[in-house]
Design a protein around this motif. Structure first.
Motif, short mmCIF file in Angstrom:
data_model
loop_
_atom_site.label_atom_id
_atom_site.label_comp_id
_atom_site.label_asym_id
_atom_site.label_seq_id
_atom_site.Cartn_x
_atom_site.Cartn_y
_atom_site.Cartn_z
N ARG A 14 0.83 -1.20 0.00
CA ARG A 14 0.00 0.00 0.00
C ARG A 14 0.87 1.26 0.00
O ARG A 14 0.58 2.22 -0.71
CB ARG A 14 -0.93 -0.01 1.21
CG ARG A 14 -1.83 1.21 1.27
CD ARG A 14 -2.88 1.09 2.33
NE ARG A 14 -3.61 2.34 2.48
CZ ARG A 14 -4.67 2.50 3.25
NH1 ARG A 14 -5.16 1.48 3.93
NH2 ARG A 14 -5.25 3.69 3.35
N GLU A 87 -10.07 -0.11 8.67
CA GLU A 87 -10.17 1.21 9.31
C GLU A 87 -8.90 1.55 10.08
O GLU A 87 -8.46 2.71 10.08
CB GLU A 87 -11.37 1.26 10.26
CG GLU A 87 -12.70 1.41 9.58
CD GLU A 87 -13.84 1.56 10.58
OE1 GLU A 87 -13.59 1.78 11.78
OE2 GLU A 87 -14.99 1.44 10.14
N ASP A 90 -6.28 2.41 7.49
CA ASP A 90 -6.60 3.71 6.90
C ASP A 90 -6.17 4.84 7.84
O ASP A 90 -5.58 5.84 7.39
CB ASP A 90 -8.09 3.83 6.59
CG ASP A 90 -8.52 2.97 5.41
OD1 ASP A 90 -7.65 2.46 4.66
OD2 ASP A 90 -9.76 2.79 5.25
N TYR A 91 -6.46 4.69 9.12
CA TYR A 91 -6.07 5.72 10.08
C TYR A 91 -4.56 5.88 10.13
O TYR A 91 -4.03 7.00 10.11
CB TYR A 91 -6.62 5.38 11.48
CG TYR A 91 -6.37 6.48 12.46
CD1 TYR A 91 -7.29 7.51 12.64
CD2 TYR A 91 -5.19 6.53 13.21
CE1 TYR A 91 -7.05 8.55 13.53
CE2 TYR A 91 -4.94 7.55 14.10
CZ TYR A 91 -5.87 8.57 14.26
OH TYR A 91 -5.62 9.60 15.13
N GLN A 94 -3.25 7.58 7.07
CA GLN A 94 -3.58 9.01 7.04
C GLN A 94 -2.72 9.81 8.02
O GLN A 94 -2.26 10.89 7.69
CB GLN A 94 -5.06 9.21 7.35
CG GLN A 94 -5.48 10.67 7.32
CD GLN A 94 -6.95 10.86 7.65
OE1 GLN A 94 -7.69 9.91 7.89
NE2 GLN A 94 -7.38 12.11 7.68
#
Length: 161
Positions: A14, A87, A90-91, A94
């Protein structure tokens, strides 16, 4: 839970896909640590079973290190395996992936789980003491409470004033 190599492979791929560059080893380990902690915050459960060791520059998983050095982080999780942790990933991507490796190392040094495992060791001492999952859970609870305060309590207090 997800296999630790699959989690590392997911982060590795990723990062390369999103940033168009390969992640360095130190950053990979720190993103692994923050992903583990974030999973505990969001799901109440660790993402994977492997223990981190409290190395000089922060948490390290030797099994992941070996695969990284062998250029063998290619065991991706299925969508079903990934779903409970998306999730959390993703956190982490970010909030932590944009930071440089040294900044992440400094953040990891602020974690009580890392500090506790390194008790009795100097700043430059080699250390392979495992970091206790219970200590990481305490770090997760501390962060969860801090977020609650800044996201829920403080805005409400500011509204009332």
């Amino acid at each position: 839970m997800i296999d630790v190599i699959k989690a590392a492979s997911y982060i590795f791929k990723r990062y390369k896909d999103e940033r168009n560059t390969e992640i360095d080893e130190m950053k990979l380990h720190k993103l692994m640590y923050f992903s583990q902690r974030e999973s505990i915050i969001r799901t109440g459960q660790p993402m994977f079973d492997e223990q981190f060791e409290a190395w000089k520059y922060g948490p390290v998983i030797v099994k992941v290190r070996d695969k990284y050095k062998a250029k063998a982080l290619n065991e991706l999780p299925s969508q079903t395996e990934l779903a409970p942790f998306l999730e959390s990933f993703d956190y982490v991507f970010q909030h932590y992936a944009p930071k440089n490796s040294w900044s992440l190392s400094i953040l990891a040094h602020g974690e009580s789980s890392w500090q506790h495992a390194r008790e009795g060791y100097g700043d430059d001492d080699r250390c392979d003491v495992p970091m206790a999952l219970d200590d990481i859970i305490q770090d997760a609870e501390r962060i969860k409470m801090r977020r609650f305060y800044f996201d829920e309590i403080l805005p409400q207090l500011n509204k009332e004033n």
